[in-house]
Design a protein around this motif. Structure first.
Motif, short mmCIF file in Angstrom:
data_model
loop_
_atom_site.label_atom_id
_atom_site.label_comp_id
_atom_site.label_asym_id
_atom_site.label_seq_id
_atom_site.Cartn_x
_atom_site.Cartn_y
_atom_site.Cartn_z
N VAL A 131 97.63 67.70 7.16
CA VAL A 131 96.76 68.66 6.47
C VAL A 131 96.25 69.67 7.48
O VAL A 131 96.14 69.37 8.67
N PRO A 132 95.92 70.89 7.03
CA PRO A 132 95.33 71.85 7.97
C PRO A 132 93.93 71.43 8.37
O PRO A 132 93.20 70.79 7.60
N GLY A 133 93.55 71.79 9.57
CA GLY A 133 92.21 71.44 10.05
C GLY A 133 91.90 72.15 11.33
O GLY A 133 92.68 72.96 11.84
N ALA A 134 90.73 71.86 11.88
CA ALA A 134 90.31 72.48 13.13
C ALA A 134 89.27 71.62 13.81
O ALA A 134 88.50 70.92 13.16
N MET A 135 89.28 71.71 15.13
CA MET A 135 88.29 71.01 15.95
C MET A 135 87.49 72.04 16.73
O MET A 135 88.05 73.00 17.28
N ALA A 136 86.18 71.84 16.77
CA ALA A 136 85.28 72.70 17.55
C ALA A 136 84.80 71.94 18.78
O ALA A 136 84.69 70.71 18.76
N ARG A 137 84.52 72.67 19.84
CA ARG A 137 83.89 72.07 21.00
C ARG A 137 82.38 72.16 20.81
O ARG A 137 81.82 73.26 20.66
N LEU A 138 81.72 71.01 20.82
CA LEU A 138 80.28 70.93 20.60
C LEU A 138 79.56 70.94 21.95
O LEU A 138 79.74 70.03 22.77
N GLY A 139 78.78 71.98 22.19
CA GLY A 139 78.06 72.07 23.46
C GLY A 139 77.06 70.95 23.62
O GLY A 139 76.25 70.69 22.72
N VAL A 140 77.10 70.27 24.78
CA VAL A 140 76.16 69.18 25.04
C VAL A 140 75.48 69.32 26.41
O VAL A 140 74.79 68.41 26.86
N ARG A 141 75.67 70.46 27.07
CA ARG A 141 75.02 70.68 28.36
C ARG A 141 73.59 71.16 28.12
O ARG A 141 73.34 72.04 27.28
N ARG A 142 72.66 70.60 28.87
CA ARG A 142 71.28 71.07 28.78
C ARG A 142 71.21 72.50 29.28
O ARG A 142 71.64 72.78 30.41
N PRO A 143 70.70 73.42 28.49
CA PRO A 143 70.64 74.82 28.92
C PRO A 143 69.94 74.95 30.27
O PRO A 143 68.86 74.39 30.48
N GLY A 144 70.56 75.67 31.17
CA GLY A 144 70.01 75.85 32.50
C GLY A 144 70.44 74.82 33.52
O GLY A 144 70.22 74.98 34.72
N GLU A 145 71.08 73.74 33.06
CA GLU A 145 71.53 72.69 33.98
C GLU A 145 72.78 73.17 34.72
O GLU A 145 73.76 73.58 34.10
N ARG A 146 72.78 73.07 36.01
CA ARG A 146 73.91 73.55 36.80
C ARG A 146 74.97 72.49 37.01
O ARG A 146 76.15 72.80 37.15
N THR A 147 74.56 71.24 37.06
CA THR A 147 75.52 70.16 37.28
C THR A 147 76.26 69.85 35.99
O THR A 147 75.63 69.63 34.96
N VAL A 148 77.58 69.84 36.05
CA VAL A 148 78.38 69.50 34.88
C VAL A 148 78.75 68.02 34.95
O VAL A 148 79.42 67.58 35.88
N ARG A 149 78.27 67.25 34.00
CA ARG A 149 78.61 65.83 33.92
C ARG A 149 79.87 65.72 33.08
O ARG A 149 79.82 65.71 31.85
N ASP A 150 80.98 65.66 33.73
CA ASP A 150 82.27 65.80 33.05
C ASP A 150 82.60 64.58 32.19
O ASP A 150 82.06 63.48 32.39
N LEU A 151 83.52 64.79 31.25
CA LEU A 151 84.00 63.72 30.39
C LEU A 151 84.74 62.66 31.22
O LEU A 151 85.32 62.96 32.26
N HIS A 152 84.73 61.44 30.72
CA HIS A 152 85.42 60.30 31.35
C HIS A 152 84.87 60.00 32.74
O HIS A 152 85.58 59.46 33.58
N GLN A 153 83.61 60.33 32.97
CA GLN A 153 82.91 59.96 34.19
C GLN A 153 81.73 59.08 33.83
O GLN A 153 81.09 59.27 32.79
#
Length: 411
Positions: free
Chosen positions: A361-383
């Motif tokens: 079926v047709p569909g779509a996935m969105a990327r949901l932002g979860v970074r705290r605004p202003g936070e410089r450190t990126v806590r990456d996935l699978h870490q």
């Protein structure tokens, strides 16, 4: 169907009425607590019994009738009465965790299960779909849900080829016309989503190769099959050879993660093993990949007189977002949070078994932002230290509820 009211004669058009289905304050704290409970008790693919039971109990409390999948974990739940004709919109979440330790410090919801963590945000995805289901169920009870919606809580996304094929075989797409999902993105601020037409993730397959031949003394390599050299050539030459046999725009790449052979410096071994991944940005090229990779490995191995045994394990195809469904998500997010809440996103080389649904079926996935605004450190996935700004839960819920209502208007 337009939500704009008809204008009074001689006046400007009246503004559109606010779309119903906003997340009530009374539910926000409950959803955060639900996510934290899942985060504290992560379960691996096809072992999500506690998670499934918690979802089932909460949906039943809301007066719904969830159905556990035939495979024993995961469930589906329909909201509203399906007439058997008009296709439903499905909201999909993945519910499994990863086999890695939770290394976060100073949070009360750190994993209590050794070497298990919700380090990819599936607890957030699950809570978002649950919250959307509860809001939509309330609308349905008040007669404000114009079209039924199906919730899909899918197990085993992290286990190749993913839990989606089993869920599809269980009938989760029966009656479904479109499907949407989100994936946490720690590079995007909470309160925003990323969208992309076409491919948004990569295909990902697993590759295991065994090489065999007569070994011997390193003083007489001409009497042996020099498996160490053969393995090294497979590692270096196969990616280059494959890259020259397919359109470079497909992004097909072979990357090795493990190579083992031998035990002594002066002994040529009889056996070598290699394993890695095959990733691809293009669906057509992904379908050609097994034959291309097999052929390249065999050519290189034969050149060095090694016998090759290849185990090519199909993973997942790329997620290819349908343009119309992608625009549905854009319109829904704009409705709830304004046009600046949507940004364009790049294609990822990560794999996602949401792609299997899009084969049907047709569909779509969105990327949901979860970074705290202003936070410089990126806590990456699978870490192990991955975490999410929990305000993203409310954003995801309102994205899905708005999408469900706008999708009904488009019929």
């Amino acid at each position: 169907m337009s939500r704009e009211s008809e204008a009074e004669p001689g006046s400007e058009s009246a503004p559109a009425e606010a779309l119903p289905g906003a997340l009530p304050e009374s539910l926000r704290a409950e959803l955060v607590a639900f996510r934290r409970d899942l985060h504290t008790h992560p379960e691996l693919g096809n072992q999500e019994f506690r998670t499934t039971a918690a979802l089932k109990a909460r949906l039943e409390e809301a007066g719904l009738e969830p159905r556990v999948l035939a495979i024993g974990t995961g469930l589906t739940c329909d909201i509203g009465d399906w007439d058997g004709v008009r296709p439903m919109l499905a909201l999909r979440a993945d519910i499994d965790a990863l086999p890695i330790p939770d290394t976060k410090l100073g949070v009360p919801y750190r994993s209590t299960v050794p070497d298990r963590a919700h380090a990819c945000g599936h607890d957030v995805h699950t809570t978002v779909v649950l919250g959307a289901g509860l809001v939509l169920a309330d609308l349905a009870a008040r007669g404000q849900l114009p079209c039924p919606v199906r919730l899909i809580f899918q197990p085993a996304e992290e286990v190749l080829p993913g839990g989606a094929p089993d869920a599809i075989e269980s009938g989760v797409l029966d009656g479904v016309g479109r499907i949407i999902g989100v994936h946490c993105d720690p590079r995007v601020d909470a309160g925003r989503i990323g969208l992309r037409h076409g491919p948004i993730t990569s295909a990902c397959d697993r590759l295991e190769v065994a090489l065999d031949g007569p070994g011997g003394h390193t003083a007489r390599p001409h009497l042996t099959t020099d498996l160490v050299t053969a393995a090294a050539k497979v590692v270096t030459e196969v990616p280059a050879l494959v890259a020259r046999r397919i359109d470079a725009r497909s992004g097909l790449s072979v990357t090795w993660g493990r190579i083992e052979s031998g035990h002594a410096c002066n002994v040529i071994p009889q056996h070598a093993e290699l394993s890695g991944t095959v990733r691809c940005l293009d669906l057509k090229a992904w379908r050609q990949a097994p034959d291309l990779v097999h052929g390249a490995i065999q050519e290189i191995a034969e050149l060095y007189r090694a016998k090759s045994e290849i185990n090519y394990i199909r993973g997942v195809p790329p997620v290819v977002n349908d343009p119309q469904v992608t625009e549905l998500l854009r319109e829904a997010m704009t409705e709830r949070c304004g046009p600046l809440s949507v940004e364009d996103t790049e294609q990822s080389l990560g794999g996602e078994d949401f792609s299997w649904y899009l084969e049907h079926v047709p569909g779509a996935m969105a990327r949901l932002g979860v970074r705290r605004p202003g936070e410089r450190t990126v806590r990456d996935l699978h870490q192990g230290d991955f975490d999410a700004d929990e305000s993203a839960i409310a954003v995801g819920v309102e994205l899905f509820t708005a999408a469900a209502l706008l999708d009904a208007e488009r019929e």
